[in-house]
Design a protein around this motif. Structure first.
Motif, mmCIF file in Angstrom:
data_model
loop_
_atom_site.group_PDB
_atom_site.id
_atom_site.type_symbol
_atom_site.label_atom_id
_atom_site.label_comp_id
_atom_site.label_asym_id
_atom_site.label_seq_id
_atom_site.Cartn_x
_atom_site.Cartn_y
_atom_site.Cartn_z
ATOM 1 N N ASN A 201 -11.440 -14.057 12.596
ATOM 2 C CA ASN A 201 -9.984 -14.026 12.451
ATOM 3 C C ASN A 201 -9.472 -13.028 13.480
ATOM 4 O OD1 ASN A 201 -7.358 -13.080 11.649
ATOM 5 N ND2 ASN A 201 -7.693 -14.040 9.661
ATOM 6 N N LEU A 202 -8.799 -13.522 14.533
ATOM 7 C CA LEU A 202 -8.416 -12.652 15.632
ATOM 8 C C LEU A 202 -7.427 -11.574 15.228
ATOM 9 C CD1 LEU A 202 -8.229 -15.017 18.734
ATOM 10 C CD2 LEU A 202 -10.106 -13.611 17.916
ATOM 11 N N SER A 203 -6.568 -11.854 14.263
ATOM 12 C CA SER A 203 -5.630 -10.817 13.825
ATOM 13 C C SER A 203 -6.383 -9.684 13.124
ATOM 14 C CB SER A 203 -4.559 -11.406 12.908
ATOM 15 O OG SER A 203 -5.119 -11.928 11.733
ATOM 16 N N GLU A 204 -7.455 -10.006 12.396
ATOM 17 C CA GLU A 204 -8.257 -8.975 11.748
ATOM 18 C C GLU A 204 -9.057 -8.183 12.787
ATOM 19 O OE1 GLU A 204 -9.695 -6.455 8.981
ATOM 20 O OE2 GLU A 204 -8.074 -7.913 8.771
ATOM 21 N N VAL A 205 -9.526 -8.879 13.819
ATOM 22 C CA VAL A 205 -10.207 -8.182 14.916
ATOM 23 C C VAL A 205 -9.245 -7.212 15.584
ATOM 24 C CG1 VAL A 205 -11.347 -8.434 17.155
ATOM 25 C CG2 VAL A 205 -11.821 -10.076 15.330
ATOM 26 N N TYR A 206 -8.037 -7.672 15.830
ATOM 27 C CA TYR A 206 -6.985 -6.852 16.448
ATOM 28 C C TYR A 206 -6.752 -5.609 15.599
ATOM 29 C CZ TYR A 206 -2.638 -6.210 19.176
ATOM 30 O OH TYR A 206 -1.666 -5.729 20.008
ATOM 31 N N ARG A 207 -6.620 -5.811 14.309
ATOM 32 C CA ARG A 207 -6.373 -4.693 13.395
ATOM 33 C C ARG A 207 -7.531 -3.705 13.435
ATOM 34 N NH1 ARG A 207 -7.227 -2.872 8.201
ATOM 35 N NH2 ARG A 207 -5.383 -2.181 7.057
ATOM 36 N N SER A 208 -8.754 -4.216 13.375
ATOM 37 C CA SER A 208 -9.927 -3.352 13.343
ATOM 38 C C SER A 208 -10.095 -2.570 14.638
ATOM 39 C CB SER A 208 -11.188 -4.193 13.082
ATOM 40 O OG SER A 208 -11.115 -4.832 11.825
ATOM 41 N N ILE A 209 -9.810 -3.202 15.746
ATOM 42 C CA ILE A 209 -9.955 -2.537 17.040
ATOM 43 C C ILE A 209 -8.942 -1.410 17.193
ATOM 44 C CG2 ILE A 209 -9.586 -2.824 19.521
ATOM 45 C CD1 ILE A 209 -10.921 -5.545 19.326
ATOM 46 N N TYR A 210 -7.689 -1.707 16.932
ATOM 47 C CA TYR A 210 -6.627 -0.757 17.273
ATOM 48 C C TYR A 210 -6.329 0.293 16.209
ATOM 49 C CZ TYR A 210 -5.418 -2.943 21.656
ATOM 50 O OH TYR A 210 -5.467 -3.404 22.934
ATOM 51 N N LEU A 211 -6.227 -0.123 14.966
ATOM 52 C CA LEU A 211 -5.775 0.823 13.956
ATOM 53 C C LEU A 211 -6.738 1.992 13.794
ATOM 54 C CD1 LEU A 211 -4.103 -1.344 11.198
ATOM 55 C CD2 LEU A 211 -3.213 -0.498 13.344
ATOM 56 N N TYR A 212 -8.034 1.702 13.796
ATOM 57 C CA TYR A 212 -9.003 2.775 13.623
ATOM 58 C C TYR A 212 -9.065 3.660 14.867
ATOM 59 C CZ TYR A 212 -10.173 -0.310 9.768
ATOM 60 O OH TYR A 212 -10.090 -1.099 8.651
ATOM 61 N N TYR A 213 -8.880 3.061 16.017
ATOM 62 C CA TYR A 213 -8.881 3.859 17.246
ATOM 63 C C TYR A 213 -7.675 4.789 17.283
ATOM 64 C CZ TYR A 213 -9.163 5.127 22.156
ATOM 65 O OH TYR A 213 -9.257 5.846 23.321
ATOM 66 N N ILE A 214 -6.523 4.274 16.911
ATOM 67 C CA ILE A 214 -5.305 5.098 16.911
ATOM 68 C C ILE A 214 -5.444 6.263 15.941
ATOM 69 C CG2 ILE A 214 -2.864 5.110 16.230
ATOM 70 C CD1 ILE A 214 -2.639 2.355 17.526
ATOM 71 N N ARG A 215 -6.036 6.012 14.778
ATOM 72 C CA ARG A 215 -6.260 7.104 13.837
ATOM 73 C C ARG A 215 -7.091 8.218 14.476
ATOM 74 N NH1 ARG A 215 -7.761 3.354 8.623
ATOM 75 N NH2 ARG A 215 -5.689 3.195 7.721
ATOM 76 N N GLY A 216 -8.037 7.840 15.299
ATOM 77 C CA GLY A 216 -8.935 8.802 15.921
ATOM 78 C C GLY A 216 -8.267 9.711 16.943
ATOM 79 N N ILE A 217 -7.155 9.275 17.523
ATOM 80 C CA ILE A 217 -6.483 10.103 18.526
ATOM 81 C C ILE A 217 -5.265 10.825 17.958
ATOM 82 C CG2 ILE A 217 -7.288 8.646 20.436
ATOM 83 C CD1 ILE A 217 -4.464 7.477 20.623
ATOM 84 N N CYS A 218 -5.017 10.633 16.665
ATOM 85 C CA CYS A 218 -3.876 11.295 16.023
ATOM 86 C C CYS A 218 -4.217 12.724 15.617
ATOM 87 C CB CYS A 218 -3.452 10.544 14.763
ATOM 88 S SG CYS A 218 -2.493 9.050 15.050
ATOM 89 N N THR A 219 -3.221 13.581 15.617
ATOM 90 C CA THR A 219 -3.331 14.889 14.983
ATOM 91 C C THR A 219 -3.184 14.692 13.476
ATOM 92 O OG1 THR A 219 -0.939 15.251 15.132
ATOM 93 C CG2 THR A 219 -2.282 16.022 16.993
ATOM 94 N N ASP A 220 -3.317 15.765 12.706
ATOM 95 C CA ASP A 220 -3.151 15.652 11.253
ATOM 96 C C ASP A 220 -1.753 15.144 10.901
ATOM 97 O OD1 ASP A 220 -5.706 16.513 10.827
ATOM 98 O OD2 ASP A 220 -5.154 18.602 10.422
ATOM 99 N N SER A 221 -0.734 15.702 11.588
ATOM 100 C CA SER A 221 0.636 15.263 11.305
ATOM 101 C C SER A 221 0.853 13.824 11.768
ATOM 102 C CB SER A 221 1.652 16.194 11.976
ATOM 103 O OG SER A 221 1.494 16.188 13.389
ATOM 104 N N GLY A 222 0.242 13.459 12.887
ATOM 105 C CA GLY A 222 0.349 12.086 13.375
ATOM 106 C C GLY A 222 -0.306 11.105 12.433
ATOM 107 N N SER A 223 -1.444 11.520 11.839
ATOM 108 C CA SER A 223 -2.140 10.647 10.890
ATOM 109 C C SER A 223 -1.269 10.347 9.674
ATOM 110 C CB SER A 223 -3.448 11.301 10.436
ATOM 111 O OG SER A 223 -4.370 11.360 11.486
ATOM 112 N N LYS A 224 -0.502 11.354 9.237
ATOM 113 C CA LYS A 224 0.381 11.150 8.093
ATOM 114 C C LYS A 224 1.474 10.131 8.421
ATOM 115 C CE LYS A 224 -0.387 15.767 6.189
ATOM 116 N NZ LYS A 224 0.204 17.099 5.903
ATOM 117 N N VAL A 225 2.004 10.219 9.658
ATOM 118 C CA VAL A 225 3.012 9.247 10.098
ATOM 119 C C VAL A 225 2.400 7.854 10.131
ATOM 120 C CG1 VAL A 225 4.504 8.529 11.997
ATOM 121 C CG2 VAL A 225 4.284 10.960 11.439
ATOM 122 N N ALA A 226 1.176 7.773 10.659
ATOM 123 C CA ALA A 226 0.498 6.482 10.770
ATOM 124 C C ALA A 226 0.204 5.891 9.400
ATOM 125 C CB ALA A 226 -0.793 6.637 11.571
ATOM 126 N N GLU A 227 -0.332 6.710 8.500
ATOM 127 C CA GLU A 227 -0.675 6.229 7.161
ATOM 128 C C GLU A 227 0.565 5.729 6.423
ATOM 129 O OE1 GLU A 227 -3.494 5.638 5.868
ATOM 130 O OE2 GLU A 227 -4.716 6.525 7.441
#
Length: 203
Positions: A169-195
């Motif tokens: 499912n390409l949309s699930e692949v898209y989600r898995s690729i990007y969302l977890y990567y973005i979490r990894g580059i966020c600060t603590d405050s950024g993670s709260k915004v993302a969540e």
């Protein structure tokens, strides 16, 4: 909107629903409800129609991105809005659209890739930079490298040999690729915004 622009909108919708090679030129003319004379007046060939449709789509995407991000409250929200929009587009686009461009219209596919490597590169770089300055993304990230990685992820996602659309499912692949990567580059405050964004929009 001109008649030709309307026609390109209809062709884009048709290509995204059925793929480019699903219809011959006569079948396309029939579905677009235009005569051969009108088609010949506007386009040199089916390949010409495909090229102009992709160029039209690129310009539409630019305007659309400006529209959907203008009310973003932060850089991270802006990039997540673009991500959400990408997921939405993948869900409604037949995988054959991309594979047909790659296999049968390589010059047109190069235009799409060039768009990613120029416009999209600067777009993502600028958002990331603003996010770093605002304390939402980590200050130790290499902006050029992270931007390049995020763009290369698009190529990875769209590679049918890596993720065959009949198996993934390409949309699930898209989600898995990007969302977890973005979490990894966020600060603590950024993670709260993302969540908060993830839970609100259920990406």
């Amino acid at each position: 909107m001109t008649f030709k622009e309307t026609l390109l909108d209809e062709a884009l919708a048709l290509f995204q629903q059925e793929g480019v090679e699903a219809n011959t030129e006569p079948e396309l003319r029939s579905k677009l409800d235009i005569s051969q004379a009108t088609f010949n007046e506007l386009f040199a060939s089916k390949a010409s129609l495909v090229r102009e449709t992709v160029l039209h789509d690129i310009e539409k995407q630019k305007k659309h991105h400006l529209n959907i991000t203008q009310n973003a409250h932060s850089a991270i929200e802006e990039i997540l809005i673009l991500l959400q929009d990408g997921i939405k587009n993948i869900k409604v686009t037949n995988p054959a659209y991309v594979t047909d461009l790659q296999q049968h219209y390589p010059e047109v596919w190069e235009i799409a890739l060039d768009h990613l490597n120029t416009y999209s590169y600067h777009q993502i770089y600028d958002i990331l930079n603003r996010g770093v300055q605002a304390g939402e993304f980590r200050k130790d990230i290499n902006l050029q490298l992270v931007t390049k990685i995020m763009l290369e992820m698009v190529g990875l996602l769209l590679n049918p040999q890596t993720f065959p659309p009949d198996r993934y499912n390409l949309s699930e692949v898209y989600r898995s690729i990007y969302l977890y990567y973005i979490r990894g580059i966020c600060t603590d405050s950024g993670s709260k915004v993302a969540e908060k964004f993830f839970s609100t929009y259920n990406i």
